[in-house]
Scaffold this motif. Structure first.
Motif, mmCIF file in Angstrom:
data_model
loop_
_atom_site.group_PDB
_atom_site.id
_atom_site.type_symbol
_atom_site.label_atom_id
_atom_site.label_comp_id
_atom_site.label_asym_id
_atom_site.label_seq_id
_atom_site.Cartn_x
_atom_site.Cartn_y
_atom_site.Cartn_z
ATOM 1 N N GLN A 50 0.848 -1.193 0.000
ATOM 2 C CA GLN A 50 0.000 0.000 0.000
ATOM 3 C C GLN A 50 0.891 1.253 0.000
ATOM 4 O O GLN A 50 0.709 2.161 -0.788
ATOM 5 C CB GLN A 50 -0.884 -0.022 1.249
ATOM 6 N N LYS A 51 1.887 1.236 0.910
ATOM 7 C CA LYS A 51 2.791 2.381 1.042
ATOM 8 C C LYS A 51 3.991 2.249 0.122
ATOM 9 O O LYS A 51 4.784 3.177 -0.014
ATOM 10 C CB LYS A 51 3.289 2.485 2.486
ATOM 11 N N ASN A 52 4.153 1.045 -0.460
ATOM 12 C CA ASN A 52 5.294 0.766 -1.294
ATOM 13 C C ASN A 52 6.625 0.988 -0.573
ATOM 14 O O ASN A 52 7.534 1.620 -1.095
ATOM 15 C CB ASN A 52 5.225 1.618 -2.572
ATOM 16 N N GLU A 53 6.705 0.460 0.641
ATOM 17 C CA GLU A 53 7.971 0.575 1.370
ATOM 18 C C GLU A 53 8.269 -0.659 2.202
ATOM 19 O O GLU A 53 7.373 -1.452 2.503
ATOM 20 C CB GLU A 53 7.980 1.837 2.248
ATOM 21 N N ILE A 54 9.524 -0.816 2.549
ATOM 22 C CA ILE A 54 9.947 -1.951 3.368
ATOM 23 C C ILE A 54 9.520 -1.699 4.818
ATOM 24 O O ILE A 54 9.651 -0.588 5.323
ATOM 25 C CB ILE A 54 11.469 -2.179 3.250
#
Ligand code: C2E
Ligand code: CA
Ligand code: CA
Ligand code: CA
Length: 276
Positions: A50-54
């Motif tokens: 959703q946030k496109n982050e690790i």
């Protein structure tokens, strides 16, 4: 026929003797590898789509032999788990992990760091004391530790395990259920152990998009069970864009798999996830 029995007994004892020799030598080999810190961690990111982050990382053991050869876990973990050697191999690997993370410093944002443990790790307070000391050492920075236990392995005394786990929860270490949906342990573990997260096995993710597949229905059932029970979900072994879209529709945002990255050695992992 006395001769036949004699020959058979002889064959059996030779068989047993050579089995014992090779068993003993594997054991000795692993013990020396523990001493030489040959069990090293690889790191695989967990991504929030959703946030496109690790958001986290799973620590996966590899055996780097003195020859430089890298041995994958399926070639030594089953033996090590049945033998009990896995307990000390884990500490040896965690020592290496602690140094990796300390060296990386603030290179990556705060993550949860998932460690695979076995039920034996909950039978004494050794692991608890190890992790507590690790947290107090400051080596972890702002990262948090998370434990993964697979539902394939039986826990004989759930109440005792829970009492140990409560100590971990008090120091902000949570528990994730690995390979969820694969075995019988699942429901009783969720009921009794204070699990935070279900990790859904690749076997279920592989069935996404396969028509009339019974396991895809099972996957949906696991996801809805998790939601109704207030658990987070991580999908494992995600390899394709279409799996990610399907999971998003089902409300599963946390994924781990080759689509994003294979497990990497420390320097590659920390370089790849700087400022992500
Ligand atoms: P696991 O805990 O279920 O770990 C996930 C496995 O799936 C890892 O295999 C990972 O490399 C693999 N994987 C992740 N994404 C993908 C994908 O997209 N495609 C495919 N084909 N595979 C993917 P790995 O590293 O070979 O580990 C295998 C198993 O060995 C682990 O399964 C775990 O049960 C065990 N293991 C690994 N490290 C440890 C450890 O430190 N302690 C213990 N007790 N077991 C460990
Ligand atoms: Ca795992
Ligand atoms: Ca798993
Ligand atoms: Ca698995």
């Amino acid at each position: 026929s006395a001769l036949v029995s004699f020959v058979m007994a002889l064959a059996l004892s030779i068989g047993y003797w050579s089995w014992k020799q090779s068993y003993g030598s594997t054991r000795a080999h692993i013990k020396s590898a523990i001493k030489h810190k040959e069990f090293i961690p690889f790191y695989q990111p967990v991504i929030d789509t959703q946030k496109n982050e690790i958001v986290g990382v799973e620590v996966l053991m590899r055996w780097r032999q003195s020859s430089g050869e890298l041995i994958p876990p399926n070639q030594f973990i089953p033996f090590a788990e049945s033998d009990g050697l896995i307990v000390d191999m884990t500490y040896s690997m965690l020592d290496v992990m602690a140094d990796d993370i300390e060296q990386a410093g603030e290179q990556v944002k705060p993550l949860f760091i998932s460690i695979n443990i076995v039920p034996e790790h909950l039978e004494s307070d050794q692991l608890y004391l190890y992790i507590k000391a690790l947290k107090e050492s400051g080596k972890l920075g702002k990262h948090r530790i998370s434990l993964e236990i697979t539902e394939r392995q039986p826990i004989t005394d759930l109440a005792k395990a829970r009492a140990m786990l409560d100590k971990f929860y008090a120091i902000d270490v949570d528990l994730k259920l690995d390979d969820a949906g694969m075995g019988y342990g699942g429901f009783s573990y969720v009921q009794n152990l204070g699990i935070s997260t279900l990790k859904i096995d690749k076997a279920f993710i592989d069935t996404i998009g396969v028509k009339d597949n019974f396991n895809e229905k099972t996957l949906d059932a696991i996801i809805s069970f998790a939601k109704k029970s207030g658990l987070s979900v991580i999908a494992e072994g995600v390899e394709t864009e279409s799996q990610i879209s399907y999971l998003k529709v089902q409300g599963v945002d946390l994924v781990q798999g080759y689509f994003f990255s294979k497990p990497l050695e420390a320097k590659d992992f920390f370089n790849a996830y700087q400022n992500v």
